[in-house]
Design a protein around this motif. Structure first.
Motif, short mmCIF file in Angstrom:
data_model
loop_
_atom_site.label_atom_id
_atom_site.label_comp_id
_atom_site.label_asym_id
_atom_site.label_seq_id
_atom_site.Cartn_x
_atom_site.Cartn_y
_atom_site.Cartn_z
N ALA A 135 33.03 20.57 51.74
CA ALA A 135 33.15 21.48 50.62
C ALA A 135 34.51 21.29 49.97
CB ALA A 135 33.01 22.93 51.10
N THR A 136 34.52 21.24 48.67
CA THR A 136 35.79 21.11 47.97
C THR A 136 36.17 22.47 47.41
OG1 THR A 136 34.64 20.49 45.94
CG2 THR A 136 35.40 18.71 47.36
N PRO A 137 37.42 22.88 47.61
CA PRO A 137 37.84 24.17 47.08
C PRO A 137 37.84 24.14 45.56
CG PRO A 137 39.68 23.02 48.11
CD PRO A 137 38.46 22.20 48.34
N ASP A 138 37.69 25.31 44.96
CA ASP A 138 37.61 25.39 43.51
C ASP A 138 38.98 25.52 42.85
OD1 ASP A 138 38.15 27.88 44.45
OD2 ASP A 138 36.63 28.91 43.25
N THR A 139 40.06 25.25 43.60
CA THR A 139 41.39 25.32 43.01
C THR A 139 41.72 23.99 42.37
OG1 THR A 139 42.40 24.69 45.10
CG2 THR A 139 42.23 27.04 44.66
N PRO A 140 42.31 24.02 41.17
CA PRO A 140 42.68 22.77 40.54
C PRO A 140 43.82 22.10 41.29
CG PRO A 140 43.38 24.64 39.20
CD PRO A 140 42.60 25.18 40.34
N LYS A 141 43.72 20.79 41.44
CA LYS A 141 44.73 20.03 42.17
C LYS A 141 45.54 19.19 41.18
CE LYS A 141 43.00 20.54 46.51
NZ LYS A 141 43.68 20.99 47.66
N THR A 142 46.78 18.93 41.55
CA THR A 142 47.60 18.05 40.75
C THR A 142 47.48 16.63 41.31
OG1 THR A 142 49.49 18.59 42.12
CG2 THR A 142 49.21 19.88 40.11
N SER A 143 48.19 15.71 40.72
CA SER A 143 48.06 14.31 41.11
C SER A 143 48.51 14.05 42.55
CB SER A 143 48.85 13.41 40.16
OG SER A 143 50.23 13.76 40.22
N ASP A 144 49.44 14.87 43.08
CA ASP A 144 49.88 14.65 44.45
C ASP A 144 49.08 15.47 45.46
OD1 ASP A 144 50.87 17.14 43.90
OD2 ASP A 144 52.91 16.72 44.58
N LYS A 201 48.61 18.82 45.72
CA LYS A 201 48.93 20.23 45.91
C LYS A 201 48.24 21.07 44.85
CE LYS A 201 53.41 19.64 48.04
NZ LYS A 201 54.84 19.75 47.88
N PRO A 202 47.77 22.25 45.23
CA PRO A 202 47.15 23.12 44.23
C PRO A 202 48.16 23.53 43.16
CG PRO A 202 46.71 23.90 46.46
CD PRO A 202 47.70 22.79 46.57
N LEU A 203 47.66 23.71 41.97
CA LEU A 203 48.51 24.08 40.84
C LEU A 203 49.21 25.41 41.10
CD1 LEU A 203 49.37 23.24 38.01
CD2 LEU A 203 47.43 24.51 37.13
N LEU A 204 48.52 26.35 41.71
CA LEU A 204 49.10 27.65 42.01
C LEU A 204 50.27 27.53 42.98
CD1 LEU A 204 48.19 30.35 40.88
CD2 LEU A 204 46.91 30.73 42.96
N MET A 205 50.16 26.63 43.94
CA MET A 205 51.24 26.41 44.90
C MET A 205 52.47 25.82 44.20
SD MET A 205 52.41 26.49 48.00
CE MET A 205 51.09 26.55 49.18
N ARG A 206 52.25 24.86 43.33
CA ARG A 206 53.37 24.25 42.61
C ARG A 206 54.06 25.27 41.71
NH1 ARG A 206 53.83 18.76 42.61
NH2 ARG A 206 54.79 18.80 40.55
N THR A 257 62.13 35.58 42.31
CA THR A 257 62.14 35.03 43.67
C THR A 257 60.98 35.56 44.51
OG1 THR A 257 64.53 34.81 43.53
CG2 THR A 257 63.55 34.61 45.71
N PRO A 258 60.81 36.89 44.64
CA PRO A 258 59.67 37.35 45.44
C PRO A 258 58.32 37.06 44.79
CG PRO A 258 60.94 39.21 44.62
CD PRO A 258 61.69 37.97 44.26
N LEU A 259 58.28 37.00 43.46
CA LEU A 259 57.04 36.65 42.78
C LEU A 259 56.62 35.22 43.13
CD1 LEU A 259 54.86 37.49 40.68
CD2 LEU A 259 56.34 36.46 38.96
N GLY A 260 57.56 34.30 43.13
CA GLY A 260 57.26 32.92 43.50
C GLY A 260 56.83 32.81 44.95
N LEU A 261 57.50 33.56 45.83
CA LEU A 261 57.13 33.56 47.25
C LEU A 261 55.71 34.10 47.44
CD1 LEU A 261 57.98 33.10 50.18
CD2 LEU A 261 58.86 35.42 50.18
N ALA A 262 55.41 35.21 46.79
CA ALA A 262 54.08 35.81 46.90
C ALA A 262 53.00 34.87 46.35
CB ALA A 262 54.03 37.15 46.19
#
Length: 80
Positions: free
Chosen positions: A7-16, A18-23, A62-67
Motif C-alpha cells: 500500500a502506498t500512503p496518500d501523502t505527496p513525496k518529494t524527490s528525496d 520525504k513527505p512534503l508535510l515533513m519537509r 518553532t513549536p508549530l514546526g515541531l508539531a
C-alpha cells in the motif's frame, strides 16, 4: 494479485522520498530556531525592546514546526 502488493500512503513525496508535510515542518522548525537564536543574541547584546514579530516568530513558529513534523511522522507511520 500475488499478495506482494504494498500500500502506498496518500501523502505527496518529494524527490528525496520525504513527505512534503515533513519537509515543511523541518523548515518551519529551523526558521523558528533561528528566531530563538536571534532573540538570545540580541538580548545578550543589551537590547531590551525586541521587535514583537521576532518574539512571536520564536514563540510560535518553532513549536508549530515541531508539531507539524511530528504529525507528518505519525501519519507516515500509520500509512505503512
Amino acid at each position: 494479485m500475488t499478495g506482494m502488493d504494498t500500500a502506498t500512503p496518500d501523502t505527496p513525496k518529494t524527490s528525496d522520498g520525504k513527505p512534503l508535510l515533513m519537509r515543511l515542518g523541518i523548515g518551519l522548525f529551523a526558521l523558528g530556531m533561528l528566531a530563538v537564536l536571534a532573540v538570545f543574541v540580541l538580548f545578550a547584546a543589551g537590547m531590551e525592546d525586541l521587535p514583537v514579530w521576532l518574539s512571536v516568530a520564536a514563540g510560535v513558529i518553532t513549536p508549530l514546526g515541531l508539531a507539524l513534523g511530528l504529525f507528518a511522522l505519525v501519519r507516515e507511520h500509520k500509512g505503512k
